[in-house]
Design a protein around this motif. Structure first.
Motif, PDB file in Angstrom:
ATOM      1  N   ILE A  76       0.832  -1.222   0.000  1.00  0.00           N
ATOM      2  CA  ILE A  76       0.000   0.000   0.000  1.00  0.00           C
ATOM      3  C   ILE A  76       0.855   1.257   0.000  1.00  0.00           C
ATOM      4  N   GLY A  77       2.049   1.176   0.594  1.00  0.00           N
ATOM      5  CA  GLY A  77       2.919   2.355   0.616  1.00  0.00           C
ATOM      6  C   GLY A  77       3.296   2.811  -0.788  1.00  0.00           C
ATOM      7  N   THR A  78       3.509   1.854  -1.685  1.00  0.00           N
ATOM      8  CA  THR A  78       3.952   2.211  -3.046  1.00  0.00           C
ATOM      9  C   THR A  78       2.916   3.089  -3.774  1.00  0.00           C
ATOM     10  N   ALA A 127       5.945  -0.977  16.151  1.00  0.00           N
ATOM     11  CA  ALA A 127       7.270  -1.342  16.656  1.00  0.00           C
ATOM     12  C   ALA A 127       8.319  -1.161  15.560  1.00  0.00           C
ATOM     13  N   ASP A 128       7.952  -1.474  14.308  1.00  0.00           N
ATOM     14  CA  ASP A 128       8.891  -1.276  13.197  1.00  0.00           C
ATOM     15  C   ASP A 128       9.205   0.212  13.020  1.00  0.00           C
ATOM     16  N   VAL A 129       8.187   1.046  13.193  1.00  0.00           N
ATOM     17  CA  VAL A 129       8.402   2.497  13.053  1.00  0.00           C
ATOM     18  C   VAL A 129       9.312   2.984  14.178  1.00  0.00           C
ATOM     19  N   THR A 174       1.094   3.705   9.199  1.00  0.00           N
ATOM     20  CA  THR A 174       1.051   2.312   9.638  1.00  0.00           C
ATOM     21  C   THR A 174      -0.267   2.046  10.367  1.00  0.00           C
ATOM     22  N   SER A 175      -0.850   0.843  10.182  1.00  0.00           N
ATOM     23  CA  SER A 175      -1.970   0.451  11.060  1.00  0.00           C
ATOM     24  C   SER A 175      -1.323  -0.006  12.366  1.00  0.00           C
ATOM     25  N   GLY A 176      -1.169   0.912  13.268  1.00  0.00           N
ATOM     26  CA  GLY A 176      -0.356   0.663  14.451  1.00  0.00           C
ATOM     27  C   GLY A 176      -1.158   0.449  15.715  1.00  0.00           C
ATOM     28  N   ASN A 211      13.390   2.683   1.409  1.00  0.00           N
ATOM     29  CA  ASN A 211      12.801   1.370   1.666  1.00  0.00           C
ATOM     30  C   ASN A 211      13.897   0.433   2.144  1.00  0.00           C
ATOM     31  N   ARG A 212      13.545  -0.440   3.097  1.00  0.00           N
ATOM     32  CA  ARG A 212      14.541  -1.350   3.668  1.00  0.00           C
ATOM     33  C   ARG A 212      15.260  -2.137   2.571  1.00  0.00           C
ATOM     34  N   THR A 213      14.468  -2.714   1.670  1.00  0.00           N
ATOM     35  CA  THR A 213      15.052  -3.388   0.510  1.00  0.00           C
ATOM     36  C   THR A 213      15.243  -2.330  -0.574  1.00  0.00           C
ATOM     37  N   PRO A 238      -3.613   5.933  10.134  1.00  0.00           N
ATOM     38  CA  PRO A 238      -3.829   4.702   9.371  1.00  0.00           C
ATOM     39  C   PRO A 238      -4.901   4.897   8.302  1.00  0.00           C
ATOM     40  N   VAL A 239      -4.800   4.073   7.267  1.00  0.00           N
ATOM     41  CA  VAL A 239      -5.674   4.244   6.100  1.00  0.00           C
ATOM     42  C   VAL A 239      -6.528   2.996   5.888  1.00  0.00           C
ATOM     43  N   SER A 240      -7.628   3.175   5.176  1.00  0.00           N
ATOM     44  CA  SER A 240      -8.458   2.035   4.782  1.00  0.00           C
ATOM     45  C   SER A 240      -8.935   2.251   3.358  1.00  0.00           C
ATOM     46  N   GLY A 241      -9.096   1.154   2.637  1.00  0.00           N
ATOM     47  CA  GLY A 241      -9.551   1.273   1.256  1.00  0.00           C
ATOM     48  C   GLY A 241      -8.721   0.412   0.305  1.00  0.00           C
ATOM     49  N   GLY A 242      -7.681  -0.209   0.843  1.00  0.00           N
ATOM     50  CA  GLY A 242      -6.928  -1.182   0.061  1.00  0.00           C
ATOM     51  C   GLY A 242      -6.027  -0.552  -0.991  1.00  0.00           C
ATOM     52  N   THR A 243      -5.323  -1.422  -1.707  1.00  0.00           N
ATOM     53  CA  THR A 243      -4.365  -0.925  -2.696  1.00  0.00           C
ATOM     54  C   THR A 243      -5.085  -0.209  -3.851  1.00  0.00           C
ATOM     55  N   ASP A 283      -4.066 -10.294  10.913  1.00  0.00           N
ATOM     56  CA  ASP A 283      -3.914 -10.961  12.221  1.00  0.00           C
ATOM     57  C   ASP A 283      -3.423  -9.942  13.255  1.00  0.00           C
ATOM     58  N   LYS A 284      -2.410  -9.160  12.866  1.00  0.00           N
ATOM     59  CA  LYS A 284      -1.885  -8.118  13.748  1.00  0.00           C
ATOM     60  C   LYS A 284      -2.977  -7.114  14.133  1.00  0.00           C
ATOM     61  N   ASP A 285      -3.797  -6.715  13.159  1.00  0.00           N
ATOM     62  CA  ASP A 285      -4.856  -5.734  13.438  1.00  0.00           C
ATOM     63  C   ASP A 285      -5.882  -6.281  14.428  1.00  0.00           C
ATOM     64  N   VAL A 286      -6.267  -7.553  14.234  1.00  0.00           N
ATOM     65  CA  VAL A 286      -7.276  -8.122  15.133  1.00  0.00           C
ATOM     66  C   VAL A 286      -6.706  -8.234  16.548  1.00  0.00           C
TER      67      VAL A 286
HETATM   68  P1  NDP Z   1       3.874  -4.907   3.079  1.00  0.00           P
HETATM   69  O1  NDP Z   1       4.183  -6.096   3.882  1.00  0.00           O
HETATM   70  O2  NDP Z   1       3.468  -5.049   1.651  1.00  0.00           O
HETATM   71  O3  NDP Z   1       5.141  -3.913   3.085  1.00  0.00           O
HETATM   72  C1  NDP Z   1       5.775  -3.580   4.272  1.00  0.00           C
HETATM   73  C2  NDP Z   1       6.776  -2.473   4.033  1.00  0.00           C
HETATM   74  O4  NDP Z   1       7.450  -2.201   5.275  1.00  0.00           O
HETATM   75  C3  NDP Z   1       7.866  -2.838   3.036  1.00  0.00           C
HETATM   76  O5  NDP Z   1       8.296  -1.661   2.412  1.00  0.00           O
HETATM   77  C4  NDP Z   1       8.943  -3.421   3.937  1.00  0.00           C
HETATM   78  O6  NDP Z   1      10.245  -3.307   3.401  1.00  0.00           O
HETATM   79  C5  NDP Z   1       8.834  -2.490   5.122  1.00  0.00           C
HETATM   80  N1  NDP Z   1       9.313  -3.096   6.348  1.00  0.00           N
HETATM   81  C6  NDP Z   1       8.891  -4.238   6.932  1.00  0.00           C
HETATM   82  N2  NDP Z   1       9.509  -4.435   8.106  1.00  0.00           N
HETATM   83  C7  NDP Z   1      10.360  -3.391   8.246  1.00  0.00           C
HETATM   84  C8  NDP Z   1      11.295  -3.039   9.242  1.00  0.00           C
HETATM   85  N3  NDP Z   1      11.456  -3.779  10.355  1.00  0.00           N
HETATM   86  N4  NDP Z   1      12.026  -1.914   9.080  1.00  0.00           N
HETATM   87  C9  NDP Z   1      11.861  -1.153   7.969  1.00  0.00           C
HETATM   88  N5  NDP Z   1      10.991  -1.433   6.990  1.00  0.00           N
HETATM   89  C10 NDP Z   1      10.252  -2.543   7.129  1.00  0.00           C
HETATM   90  O7  NDP Z   1       2.788  -4.073   3.893  1.00  0.00           O
HETATM   91  P2  NDP Z   1       1.641  -3.091   3.350  1.00  0.00           P
HETATM   92  O8  NDP Z   1       2.241  -2.046   2.499  1.00  0.00           O
HETATM   93  O9  NDP Z   1       0.510  -3.891   2.824  1.00  0.00           O
HETATM   94  O10 NDP Z   1       1.137  -2.461   4.746  1.00  0.00           O
HETATM   95  C11 NDP Z   1       1.800  -1.410   5.413  1.00  0.00           C
HETATM   96  C12 NDP Z   1       0.875  -0.936   6.543  1.00  0.00           C
HETATM   97  O11 NDP Z   1      -0.350  -0.491   5.985  1.00  0.00           O
HETATM   98  C13 NDP Z   1       0.528  -2.062   7.542  1.00  0.00           C
HETATM   99  O12 NDP Z   1       0.432  -1.543   8.838  1.00  0.00           O
HETATM  100  C14 NDP Z   1      -0.839  -2.546   7.037  1.00  0.00           C
HETATM  101  O13 NDP Z   1      -1.583  -3.152   8.073  1.00  0.00           O
HETATM  102  C15 NDP Z   1      -1.434  -1.245   6.524  1.00  0.00           C
HETATM  103  N6  NDP Z   1      -2.474  -1.378   5.494  1.00  0.00           N
HETATM  104  C16 NDP Z   1      -2.309  -2.177   4.379  1.00  0.00           C
HETATM  105  C17 NDP Z   1      -3.323  -2.277   3.423  1.00  0.00           C
HETATM  106  C18 NDP Z   1      -3.204  -3.116   2.182  1.00  0.00           C
HETATM  107  O14 NDP Z   1      -4.214  -3.230   1.452  1.00  0.00           O
HETATM  108  N7  NDP Z   1      -2.053  -3.697   1.860  1.00  0.00           N
HETATM  109  C19 NDP Z   1      -4.609  -1.559   3.617  1.00  0.00           C
HETATM  110  C20 NDP Z   1      -4.628  -0.689   4.771  1.00  0.00           C
HETATM  111  C21 NDP Z   1      -3.614  -0.630   5.673  1.00  0.00           C
HETATM  112  P3  NDP Z   1      10.877  -4.449   2.441  1.00  0.00           P
HETATM  113  O15 NDP Z   1      10.544  -4.031   1.053  1.00  0.00           O
HETATM  114  O16 NDP Z   1      12.317  -4.392   2.754  1.00  0.00           O
HETATM  115  O17 NDP Z   1      10.250  -5.766   2.845  1.00  0.00           O
END
Ligand code: NDP
Length: 295
Positions: free
Chosen positions: A11-13, A68-70, A94-96, A29-31, A119-124, A238-241
């Motif tokens: 979703i971040g992308t 915790a990651d943040v 983050t959904s924190g 980005n970490r990777t 935090p956001v809702s609405g998916g990718t 799972d984390k959210d629940v």
């Molecule tokens: P992804 O698992 O697809 O991506 C996670 C991102 O976080 C990657 O960029 C990953 O980097 C990075 N990351 C993971 N662990 C660490 C760490 N320890 N330190 C630094 N960077 C890290 O997650 P999403 O993008 O799907 O979700 C992100 C947040 O948004 C979550 O809290 C999720 O619950 C929430 N969300 C997601 C939705 C969705 O539809 N996907 C909808 C609404 C909310 P790397 O590339 O290196 O793995």
């Protein structure tokens, strides 16, 4: 504005892509390969470290799996905190969890940085089209500063209350989603076994009182056609629940339904692994029932 975005996940992308279209963007980005791939498609600068991402930014957006990651990202010589200037706005999408968000807010306030959970809702799909709902925790002044930035990817942007309240609402929302996924999956599996075609069952449920986002949108577009796209990891749901169940415990609300939902998702995560999509919980129901919900 000069904005830095950290966390180019599923979703971040698409969220960062929309920020790139309106602001001067830096990504981390970490990777690193993912950041490089993003930069090949969108106007932005790639930072080598979280610290480098923070340097020069007026606002920082994080979108990582957990709070915790943040928090961990702040630490160390190359950490985010080392690069943040006084007066920066820190938007955590983050959904924190509320407790960590409050701690983050305090820690950052000591350096003159304003934190909001958003935090956001609405998916990718919602991120791509800029129609996300955004649940903001923070004071009114911080919310007013964050709103124009959140408008890059958000449509319904609401201040919920103080820091942590966005997280709390998001967790409960997703616990309701999770409960619905299990309930719809179980009900449809039984109907199919009883001889009612899944498509017909959904057609009627969706004009009746049992309908939900799961029955109206998710199952028809992802399960009935067997496409099972991977857009949101089951591990994150799972984390959210779990966060929602924690909130019930903190507030003294007995929650047998959501506790059971949490147990089911914990087990599904253990069986399907970290990469599985959230709707694959329905696959487990199908497997147990010996039936496929298609149509
Ligand atoms: P992804 O698992 O697809 O991506 C996670 C991102 O976080 C990657 O960029 C990953 O980097 C990075 N990351 C993971 N662990 C660490 C760490 N320890 N330190 C630094 N960077 C890290 O997650 P999403 O993008 O799907 O979700 C992100 C947040 O948004 C979550 O809290 C999720 O619950 C929430 N969300 C997601 C939705 C969705 O539809 N996907 C909808 C609404 C909310 P790397 O590339 O290196 O793995």
């Amino acid at each position: 504005m000069r904005i830095s975005f950290l966390g180019l996940g599923a979703i971040g992308t698409p969220m960062a892509a929309r920020v790139a279209a309106r602001h001067e963007l830096t990504v981390w980005n970490r990777t690193g390969a993912r950041a490089a791939a993003f930069a090949a498609q969108h106007p932005c600068r790639v930072a080598a470290t979280p610290r480098a991402a923070a340097e020069g930014a007026q606002a920082v957006i994080t979108c990582l799996p957990t709070s915790a990651d943040v928090e961990a990202l702040l630490d160390g010589g190359d950490g985010l905190a080392a690069g943040l200037a006084d007066g920066v706005l820190f938007i955590d999408c983050t959904s924190g969890d509320a407790a960590t968000s409050r701690r983050l807010a305090e820690r950052l306030a000591a350096r003159g940085v304003t934190y909001v959970d958003a935090p956001v809702s609405g998916g990718t799909n919602g991120a791509e089209s800029g129609t996300l709902a955004v649940m903001v925790g923070g004071d009114q002044a911080a919310f007013e500063r964050a709103r124009p930035i959140l408008e890059c990817f958000g449509q319904r942007i609401e201040r919920i209350g103080p820091v942590g309240s966005g997280d709390a609402l998001k967790a409960v929302n997703n616990a309701l989603l999770a409960a619905n996924i299990l309930a719809v999956g179980e009900g449809l599996a039984a109907l199919v076994k009883a001889g009612v075609p899944a498509a017909k069952a959904l057609e009627i449920i969706n004009v009746s009182s049992g309908r939900s986002f799961v029955s109206e949108v998710l199952v028809p577009t992802r399960v009935l056609n067997g496409s099972w796209p991977r857009t949101f990891r089951l591990a994150l749901l799972d984390k959210d629940v779990r966060i929602a169940v924690g909130l019930l415990e903190e507030t003294g609300v007995e929650g047998p339904v959501l506790q059971l939902v949490s147990k089911q998702f914990r087990e599904a995560r253990a069986r399907l692994g970290e990469g599985a999509d959230y709707l694959e919980a329905i696959r487990l129901i199908e497997r147990q029932a010996g039936v496929e919900i298609r149509g």
